[in-house]
Motif scaffolding. Sequence first.
Motif, PDB file in Angstrom:
ATOM      1  N   ALA A  27      48.972  51.873  51.705  1.00  0.00           N
ATOM      2  CA  ALA A  27      49.284  51.195  52.965  1.00  0.00           C
ATOM      3  C   ALA A  27      48.022  50.982  53.797  1.00  0.00           C
ATOM      4  O   ALA A  27      47.831  49.920  54.396  1.00  0.00           O
ATOM      5  CB  ALA A  27      50.314  51.993  53.756  1.00  0.00           C
ATOM      6  N   ASN A  28      47.157  51.981  53.811  1.00  0.00           N
ATOM      7  CA  ASN A  28      45.907  51.858  54.564  1.00  0.00           C
ATOM      8  C   ASN A  28      45.037  50.725  54.015  1.00  0.00           C
ATOM      9  O   ASN A  28      44.451  49.958  54.774  1.00  0.00           O
ATOM     10  CB  ASN A  28      45.117  53.172  54.538  1.00  0.00           C
ATOM     11  CG  ASN A  28      45.699  54.220  55.447  1.00  0.00           C
ATOM     12  OD1 ASN A  28      46.490  53.919  56.340  1.00  0.00           O
ATOM     13  ND2 ASN A  28      45.322  55.459  55.225  1.00  0.00           N
ATOM     14  N   ILE A  29      44.948  50.630  52.692  1.00  0.00           N
ATOM     15  CA  ILE A  29      44.126  49.592  52.076  1.00  0.00           C
ATOM     16  C   ILE A  29      44.716  48.208  52.327  1.00  0.00           C
ATOM     17  O   ILE A  29      43.997  47.260  52.628  1.00  0.00           O
ATOM     18  CB  ILE A  29      43.940  49.871  50.571  1.00  0.00           C
ATOM     19  CG1 ILE A  29      43.018  51.079  50.397  1.00  0.00           C
ATOM     20  CG2 ILE A  29      43.376  48.653  49.842  1.00  0.00           C
ATOM     21  CD1 ILE A  29      42.910  51.586  48.986  1.00  0.00           C
TER      22      ILE A  29
ATOM     23  N   GLY B 129      42.194  47.019  54.960  1.00  0.00           N
ATOM     24  CA  GLY B 129      41.140  46.638  54.023  1.00  0.00           C
ATOM     25  C   GLY B 129      40.619  47.872  53.309  1.00  0.00           C
ATOM     26  O   GLY B 129      40.937  49.005  53.680  1.00  0.00           O
ATOM     27  N   PHE B 130      39.807  47.656  52.281  1.00  0.00           N
ATOM     28  CA  PHE B 130      39.383  48.772  51.431  1.00  0.00           C
ATOM     29  C   PHE B 130      38.567  49.816  52.176  1.00  0.00           C
ATOM     30  O   PHE B 130      38.886  50.999  52.165  1.00  0.00           O
ATOM     31  CB  PHE B 130      38.607  48.259  50.210  1.00  0.00           C
ATOM     32  CG  PHE B 130      38.273  49.342  49.233  1.00  0.00           C
ATOM     33  CD1 PHE B 130      39.220  49.766  48.320  1.00  0.00           C
ATOM     34  CD2 PHE B 130      37.030  49.956  49.245  1.00  0.00           C
ATOM     35  CE1 PHE B 130      38.929  50.783  47.419  1.00  0.00           C
ATOM     36  CE2 PHE B 130      36.734  50.969  48.360  1.00  0.00           C
ATOM     37  CZ  PHE B 130      37.690  51.381  47.437  1.00  0.00           C
ATOM     38  N   SER B 131      37.501  49.407  52.849  1.00  0.00           N
ATOM     39  CA  SER B 131      36.581  50.378  53.468  1.00  0.00           C
ATOM     40  C   SER B 131      37.231  51.157  54.603  1.00  0.00           C
ATOM     41  O   SER B 131      37.196  52.393  54.612  1.00  0.00           O
ATOM     42  CB  SER B 131      35.332  49.669  53.993  1.00  0.00           C
ATOM     43  OG  SER B 131      34.646  49.069  52.931  1.00  0.00           O
ATOM     44  N   LEU B 132      37.809  50.456  55.555  1.00  0.00           N
ATOM     45  CA  LEU B 132      38.443  51.145  56.687  1.00  0.00           C
ATOM     46  C   LEU B 132      39.679  51.920  56.222  1.00  0.00           C
ATOM     47  O   LEU B 132      39.936  53.031  56.701  1.00  0.00           O
ATOM     48  CB  LEU B 132      38.815  50.153  57.787  1.00  0.00           C
ATOM     49  CG  LEU B 132      39.402  50.762  59.069  1.00  0.00           C
ATOM     50  CD1 LEU B 132      38.454  51.792  59.675  1.00  0.00           C
ATOM     51  CD2 LEU B 132      39.709  49.664  60.078  1.00  0.00           C
ATOM     52  N   GLY B 133      40.430  51.370  55.274  1.00  0.00           N
ATOM     53  CA  GLY B 133      41.595  52.070  54.735  1.00  0.00           C
ATOM     54  C   GLY B 133      41.211  53.367  54.049  1.00  0.00           C
ATOM     55  O   GLY B 133      41.857  54.402  54.215  1.00  0.00           O
ATOM     56  N   LEU B 134      40.117  53.323  53.273  1.00  0.00           N
ATOM     57  CA  LEU B 134      39.616  54.533  52.615  1.00  0.00           C
ATOM     58  C   LEU B 134      39.158  55.551  53.647  1.00  0.00           C
ATOM     59  O   LEU B 134      39.479  56.738  53.553  1.00  0.00           O
ATOM     60  CB  LEU B 134      38.471  54.180  51.663  1.00  0.00           C
ATOM     61  CG  LEU B 134      37.758  55.348  50.984  1.00  0.00           C
ATOM     62  CD1 LEU B 134      38.728  56.147  50.117  1.00  0.00           C
ATOM     63  CD2 LEU B 134      36.589  54.846  50.160  1.00  0.00           C
ATOM     64  N   PHE B 135      38.421  55.096  54.661  1.00  0.00           N
ATOM     65  CA  PHE B 135      37.961  56.001  55.719  1.00  0.00           C
ATOM     66  C   PHE B 135      39.140  56.678  56.417  1.00  0.00           C
ATOM     67  O   PHE B 135      39.132  57.893  56.640  1.00  0.00           O
ATOM     68  CB  PHE B 135      37.104  55.244  56.741  1.00  0.00           C
ATOM     69  CG  PHE B 135      36.733  56.082  57.927  1.00  0.00           C
ATOM     70  CD1 PHE B 135      35.748  57.052  57.827  1.00  0.00           C
ATOM     71  CD2 PHE B 135      37.387  55.921  59.141  1.00  0.00           C
ATOM     72  CE1 PHE B 135      35.417  57.847  58.927  1.00  0.00           C
ATOM     73  CE2 PHE B 135      37.061  56.709  60.241  1.00  0.00           C
ATOM     74  CZ  PHE B 135      36.074  57.671  60.128  1.00  0.00           C
ATOM     75  N   LEU B 136      40.172  55.910  56.753  1.00  0.00           N
ATOM     76  CA  LEU B 136      41.351  56.488  57.412  1.00  0.00           C
ATOM     77  C   LEU B 136      42.084  57.461  56.495  1.00  0.00           C
ATOM     78  O   LEU B 136      42.617  58.477  56.956  1.00  0.00           O
ATOM     79  CB  LEU B 136      42.297  55.392  57.884  1.00  0.00           C
ATOM     80  CG  LEU B 136      41.888  54.711  59.180  1.00  0.00           C
ATOM     81  CD1 LEU B 136      42.802  53.537  59.482  1.00  0.00           C
ATOM     82  CD2 LEU B 136      41.890  55.689  60.333  1.00  0.00           C
TER      83      LEU B 136
END
Length: 188
Positions: free
Chosen positions: A40-42, A46-53
């Motif tokens: 859901a985050n990705i 998006g990939f970078s911010l979703g991964l960070f979250l």
Amino acid sequence: MSLIETLSGQPVWLAVVISLTVSILIAMAGIIPSAFVTAANIVYFGFSLGLFLSILGEALGAVISFILYRKGLKKLGGKIDSVKAIKLLEKLKQTKGMEAFVLVLVLRLFPFAPSGLVTLAASYSTMGTWTFAVSSTIGKIPALLIEAYSVHTVLGWETEYQLAAASFAVAAGICYYYWTTMRKKRRK
């Protein structure tokens, strides 16, 4: 993913709060996979911010779970005395310092170690909260990178392939459940 569609018109901070809250609740439960939150985050961020979250949510969830498990174990400490599994936890309880740091780090890197059990064992040890937070987070990063990349790749597949992969995962989970259940019955 109707929640994601609902959030698309809302402020970003609301989606961040929901993501972190769900990650913390999943970590506290200790047995629910976090891959759905990562997906859901990705999709949403998006990939970078979703991964960070995802990393931030899992780190916060692990620390909060560690603190809550430790408080719960202290309350139960006097009531637990003769269970066989507790002997292993007693050994882990004596772990501290760099040994505890490395142990949690290695267990987080190991992909099949249940996250909730690692947190529970660490909360029963004498390691400090900050030591746990750092080692747990560092250990989670490689696993979340692999998970995020896998989710990102699967989300790029055609719907038929996604359904086939989901069906295979469900079938593998059912087979694993029955295989472990049968092994336990044979041992008795």
